[in-house]
Design a protein around this motif. Structure first.
Motif, short mmCIF file in Angstrom:
data_model
loop_
_atom_site.label_atom_id
_atom_site.label_comp_id
_atom_site.label_asym_id
_atom_site.label_seq_id
_atom_site.Cartn_x
_atom_site.Cartn_y
_atom_site.Cartn_z
N LEU A 76 0.83 -1.21 0.00
CA LEU A 76 0.00 0.00 0.00
C LEU A 76 0.86 1.26 0.00
O LEU A 76 0.55 2.25 -0.71
N GLU A 77 1.95 1.25 0.77
CA GLU A 77 2.86 2.41 0.76
C GLU A 77 3.50 2.59 -0.62
O GLU A 77 3.63 3.73 -1.11
N SER A 78 3.91 1.50 -1.23
CA SER A 78 4.48 1.61 -2.57
C SER A 78 3.46 2.15 -3.57
O SER A 78 3.78 3.01 -4.43
N ALA A 79 2.20 1.67 -3.43
CA ALA A 79 1.15 2.18 -4.32
C ALA A 79 0.88 3.66 -4.08
O ALA A 79 0.59 4.43 -5.02
N SER A 80 0.98 4.11 -2.80
CA SER A 80 0.75 5.53 -2.51
C SER A 80 1.86 6.40 -3.10
O SER A 80 1.60 7.52 -3.60
N VAL A 81 3.09 5.88 -3.08
CA VAL A 81 4.20 6.63 -3.68
C VAL A 81 4.00 6.76 -5.19
O VAL A 81 4.19 7.85 -5.80
N MET A 82 3.62 5.66 -5.83
CA MET A 82 3.37 5.69 -7.27
C MET A 82 2.20 6.62 -7.59
O MET A 82 2.22 7.38 -8.60
N LEU A 83 1.16 6.63 -6.75
CA LEU A 83 0.00 7.50 -6.98
C LEU A 83 0.39 8.96 -6.86
O LEU A 83 -0.01 9.81 -7.69
N GLU A 84 1.22 9.25 -5.82
CA GLU A 84 1.66 10.64 -5.66
C GLU A 84 2.52 11.08 -6.84
O GLU A 84 2.37 12.22 -7.36
N ARG A 85 3.40 10.24 -7.32
CA ARG A 85 4.23 10.59 -8.47
C ARG A 85 3.38 10.80 -9.74
O ARG A 85 3.61 11.73 -10.53
N MET A 155 -3.61 11.85 2.70
CA MET A 155 -3.28 10.46 2.39
C MET A 155 -2.10 10.00 3.26
O MET A 155 -2.10 8.86 3.78
N ARG A 156 -1.10 10.89 3.44
CA ARG A 156 0.05 10.50 4.26
C ARG A 156 -0.37 10.29 5.72
O ARG A 156 0.09 9.35 6.38
N GLN A 157 -1.22 11.18 6.24
CA GLN A 157 -1.69 11.00 7.61
C GLN A 157 -2.47 9.69 7.78
O GLN A 157 -2.35 9.00 8.79
N ALA A 158 -3.32 9.41 6.77
CA ALA A 158 -4.06 8.15 6.81
C ALA A 158 -3.11 6.95 6.77
O ALA A 158 -3.31 5.94 7.47
N MET A 159 -2.05 7.05 5.95
CA MET A 159 -1.07 5.95 5.88
C MET A 159 -0.34 5.79 7.21
O MET A 159 -0.08 4.66 7.66
N MET A 160 -0.03 6.93 7.87
CA MET A 160 0.61 6.85 9.17
C MET A 160 -0.31 6.19 10.20
O MET A 160 0.11 5.39 11.04
N SER A 161 -1.64 6.53 10.10
CA SER A 161 -2.59 5.88 10.99
C SER A 161 -2.64 4.38 10.76
O SER A 161 -2.74 3.57 11.69
N VAL A 162 -2.57 4.01 9.46
CA VAL A 162 -2.56 2.58 9.13
C VAL A 162 -1.33 1.89 9.73
O VAL A 162 -1.41 0.81 10.32
N GLN A 163 -0.18 2.51 9.61
CA GLN A 163 1.05 1.92 10.14
C GLN A 163 0.99 1.79 11.66
O GLN A 163 1.40 0.78 12.24
N GLU A 164 0.49 2.85 12.33
CA GLU A 164 0.35 2.78 13.77
C GLU A 164 -0.61 1.68 14.19
O GLU A 164 -0.38 0.96 15.17
N SER A 165 -1.71 1.56 13.44
CA SER A 165 -2.68 0.51 13.74
C SER A 165 -2.06 -0.87 13.56
O SER A 165 -2.30 -1.80 14.34
N VAL A 166 -1.25 -0.99 12.50
CA VAL A 166 -0.57 -2.27 12.25
C VAL A 166 0.40 -2.58 13.39
O VAL A 166 0.47 -3.71 13.89
N ASP A 167 1.16 -1.59 13.84
CA ASP A 167 2.10 -1.81 14.96
C ASP A 167 1.36 -2.21 16.23
O ASP A 167 1.79 -3.11 16.97
N GLU A 168 0.24 -1.50 16.51
CA GLU A 168 -0.53 -1.85 17.70
C GLU A 168 -1.11 -3.26 17.61
O GLU A 168 -1.14 -4.00 18.59
N ALA A 169 -1.60 -3.61 16.40
CA ALA A 169 -2.17 -4.95 16.22
C ALA A 169 -1.10 -6.03 16.42
O ALA A 169 -1.35 -7.07 17.04
N ILE A 170 0.11 -5.78 15.89
CA ILE A 170 1.20 -6.75 16.05
C ILE A 170 1.59 -6.88 17.52
O ILE A 170 1.79 -7.98 18.05
N ALA A 171 1.71 -5.72 18.22
CA ALA A 171 2.08 -5.76 19.64
C ALA A 171 1.01 -6.48 20.47
O ALA A 171 1.33 -7.28 21.37
N GLU A 172 -0.27 -6.22 20.17
CA GLU A 172 -1.34 -6.90 20.88
C GLU A 172 -1.32 -8.40 20.61
O GLU A 172 -1.52 -9.21 21.53
N ARG A 173 -1.07 -8.75 19.36
CA ARG A 173 -1.01 -10.16 19.02
C ARG A 173 0.13 -10.86 19.76
O ARG A 173 -0.04 -11.97 20.29
N LEU A 174 1.30 -10.22 19.81
CA LEU A 174 2.44 -10.80 20.52
C LEU A 174 2.17 -10.90 22.02
O LEU A 174 2.57 -11.86 22.68
#
Length: 484
Positions: A76-85, A155-174
């Motif tokens: 998704l991050e790679s796709a966002s970079v390509m979309l911005e370009r 879009m960048r803020q939303a991507m940052m929220s996604v990354q933070e959510s992913v980190d929290e989900a991984i930490a909770e899972r562990l």
């Protein structure tokens, strides 16, 4: 309660009841005990394997899930970079090719967003990205870069929220996985302690099934050695090898009883039957000596004297045999309080004639002792008789009775020839006579000291030859004051 715990409890009940290990042979009993003791350990291994498999499967699933989410976030991050370009190129070129690139980038970004949201619907950024995608889809209305930058920032803020959510989900899972592993380790520890304890209990119970028959065999052997009467009944719940040994011991006990009866009867009948012709011989000698059947010449009188002496010795031998036979029939001592000083005086009075040429030195520092009266009297009589027969003439005979700890020591000593170490080894055996010359001109039977030893043994004591400074020979009898 789990299945393996039920199996362990069932095995414990079976082994306690004896139905599981009531096997025919000792080998089967040992193998059966070993197998039953391994049941809890096998259950522990099975549980450990199941827990390990579960942890491995959970870890693999969590790792695959986390790796998938991270991979999709990267896509998704790679796709966002390509979309911005593509959007920036479109604002510069504003042609159809640039528009196709933007549409392709938007489609790819939207697909990556949809895939990520399907994999993990709990991500916070998924909801914020949807309006951003819709705003960027209207890129044809944009005229300057300043109009594009706010949308890209969203879009960048939303991507940052996604990354933070992913980190929290991984930490909770562990964290959840770590809690599960900790709980499983605690359960495994308690279960290991429980099942190992059950195994030890089963091992002890199985060993007890072997130890009990062996203890009974030891009891039977002790009873045979001490002649303690009737043996216990044969075991019914024991390996057949040990039951066979117990049967052999019972047969041996019966055989020993038969031999004892035969020996006792032989001594009794032999002594009794010998007295009948002995009485006739003595009567005949008396008639000849009195001259009832005619006067005897001097040589004939000398022969009659020898015959009379021989009959007296034979009569003494028969009486000793009867005395020894009665002693052997007494298997146990009856301990009663005895005035030992009075008993010593009675023994001296009975041997007063024999002791006329000896001075008796008596020292008794204890009043009452616990002993068998008959056996103690036999000990004193035989030791006094032995001291008179082998002691030096016109020398003192010493009698000492003293208390030492939990035993009474009775010493009878005399002057005369000392006893060598080689003689002492066999001195207390039946029919063993000393090599010294007797003072009473009577041939000894060799039973006196053996009777002393047997009497002391029946009272759980013993007799020995000791060295003292006031006499040449001293016999010490030790009688414990607490019955074994």
């Amino acid at each position: 309660m789990s299945n393996y715990q039920r199996y362990a409890m069932l095995a414990s009940r079976l082994i306690e009841s004896g139905s599981l290990l009531r096997l025919g042979s000792l080998r089967q009993l040992i193998l059966g005990s070993f197998f039953v003791a391994l049941v809890p350990l096998a259950a522990l291994l099975w549980k450990s394997h199941s827990d390990l498999t579960k942890v491995s499967r959970t870890t693999i699933d969590a790792s695959q899930q986390i790796a998938g989410i991270v991979s999709k976030v990267q896509q998704l991050e790679s796709a966002s970079v390509m979309l911005e370009r593509s959007l920036r190129q479109y604002l510069v070129l504003r042609n159809s090719q640039a528009a196709n690139l933007v549409d392709t980038a938007l489609t790819r970004f939207s697909e990556r967003h949809t895939t990520l949201c399907k994999v993990s619907s709990q991500l916070v950024g998924c909801d914020t990205l949807s309006p951003t995608i819709m705003a960027l889809a209207d890129y044809s209305s944009l005229t300057t870069v300043d109009e594009l930058n706010p949308r890209l920032n969203n879009m960048r803020q939303a991507m940052m929220s996604v990354q933070e959510s992913v980190d929290e989900a991984i930490a909770e899972r562990l964290s959840v996985q770590l809690a599960d592993v900790t709980t499983m380790q605690a359960q495994q520890g308690w279960l290991s302690a429980l099942l190992v304890s059950v195994s030890l209990v089963l091992i002890l119970l199985g060993s007890q099934l072997v130890i009990n028959p062996v203890r009974k065999l030891k009891l039977v052997i002790r009873m045979l050695a001490r002649q303690q009467g009737r043996l216990p009944p044969l075991s019914t719940r024991a390996p057949k090898e040990l039951v066979g040994v117990e049967k052999d011991l019972h047969w041996l006990g019966e055989r020993l009883a038969q031999l004892e009866n035969i020996r006792t009867a032989l001594l009794r009948h032999a002594a009794h039957e010998l007295k009948t012709p002995l009485a006739s011989i003595k009567e005949g000698c008396a008639l000849l000596s009195d001259g009832t059947v005619g006067r005897l010449t001097a040589p004939q009188k000398e022969v009659m004297s020898l015959l009379a002496s021989s009959t007296s010795r034979l009569n003494t031998l028969i009486e000793k045999l009867l005395d020894y036979n009665i002693l052997l029939q007494q298997a146990r001592a009856s301990f009663t309080p005895i005035n030992v000083a009075r008993m010593v005086e009675q023994s001296i009075e009975d041997y007063q004639l024999a002791l006329q040429q000896h001075e008796v030195d008596v020292r008794v520092n204890v009043d009452i002792i616990m002993a068998d009266a008959e056996l103690l009297r036999r000990i004193l009589d035989n030791l006094l008789s032995n001291a008179v027969a082998h002691g030096a003439v016109n020398k003192a005979i010493y009698i000492r009775v003293a208390q030492h700890a939990d035993a009474v020591h009775i010493d009878v000593a005399n002057h005369g020839n000392t006893i060598s170490e080689d003689e002492i080894e066999h001195l207390f055996e039946p029919f063993v006579r000393g090599e010294g010359v007797r003072n009473d001109n009577v041939i000894g039977t060799g039973l006196g000291l053996s009777i002393v030893a047997d009497c002391a043994r029946i009272m759980h004591g013993g007799v020995s030859v000791i060295n003292v400074d006031y006499a040449d020979v001293c016999f010490r009898v030790v009688i414990p004051q607490q019955e074994v």
